[in-house]
Design a protein around this motif. Structure first.
Motif: not given
Length: 255
Positions: A28-41
């Motif tokens: 769950v944590t890596p998936v949430i982190t990846t989603a945040l990368y998409f939002v930011v980058f």
């Protein structure tokens, strides 16, 4: 000596069960982190950088994001998997059990690579919710995914044997692997760098892994696909050689 499939399966099943007990941390944590990368980058930078090599920026960073998670999770899973028995003292039971060194490596590295590869596919599915994706070479994509997960799981296995404390488990991933990944073209093409910096970047082995994986998606990369394959296999062979030496000498396993 016959192959002890039952012993390998027992260790493998135990390691996989540990992942299921820590689903939040493992998946769950890596998936949430990846989603945040998409939002930011993807949103912030993607609005200003529309395409790279004809690929929308949001889609361009997907292979780099998957590799970033694959590197860190492969190392973490494998290093913690072999370090914890050392920490608790149960490593001597494993070494004295009727399983060979090769079977121990297959079990621990296989479990770590499986968890990392599954996580990579989950992140790929998550990315498809944010940006349209195309995979021109799906067989090569899976090959690079499994090969990279296996190679970095071996690397993590080495770190787990080498480490004398939990701090050392995190030192190399945090201070070496993560910076090399960010400087290896995860979020940009190295062709965008000045010639001098591009030459320096070519000495970063992570560039070849990310480039090969990105090639499997879009048919283009920062370096040739042959060099990417050779670099990946080269790193795998080096890791295998180090693991063989560790078990042959008993380095930090029997003392």
């Amino acid at each position: 000596m016959t192959f002890n499939g039952y012993g390998v399966w027992a260790i493998y099943r135990f390691e996989m069960a540990r992942a299921l007990r820590t689903v939040w941390q493992s998946i769950v944590t890596p998936v949430i982190t990846t989603a945040l990368y998409f939002v930011v980058f993807g949103s912030a930078i993607g609005s200003r950088m529309t395409e790279i090599d004809g690929v929308p920026y949001g889609a361009f960073i997907v292979p780099g994001l998957i590799m970033l998670s694959l590197f860190t999770q492969s190392i973490f899973n494998a290093s913690f998997g072999i370090y914890f028995p050392k920490f608790t003292g149960t490593i001597y039971e494993i070494l004295s059990a009727p399983v060979s060194s090769l079977e121990i490596v297959i079990a621990y590295v296989g479990a770590a690579a499986t968890k990392s590869a599954v996580l990579g596919l989950i992140i790929l599915a998550t990315a498809a919710l944010f940006v349209p994706l195309q995979i021109l070479h799906p067989v090569w994509m899976l090959t690079f995914l499994i090969l990279t997960a296996t190679t970095f799981s071996l690397f993590g296995f080495i770190i787990g044997i080498w480490a004398n404390g939990f701090e050392q488990l995190q030192m190399i991933p945090m201070l070496v692997v993560t910076p090399l990944t960010f400087l290896g073209g995860s979020f940009y093409s190295i062709d965008m760098l000045p010639p001098a910096w591009r030459t320096v970047t070519l000495f970063n082995p992570v560039v070849y892994l990310i480039s090969g994986f990105r090639w499997s998606f879009y048919g283009s990369g920062d370096v040739g696909i042959v060099w990417s394959v050779l670099a990946t296999f080269g790193f795998l062979i080096v890791c295998l050689g180090i693991v063989f030496w560790m078990f042959r000498t008993g380095y930090r396993l029997k003392s």
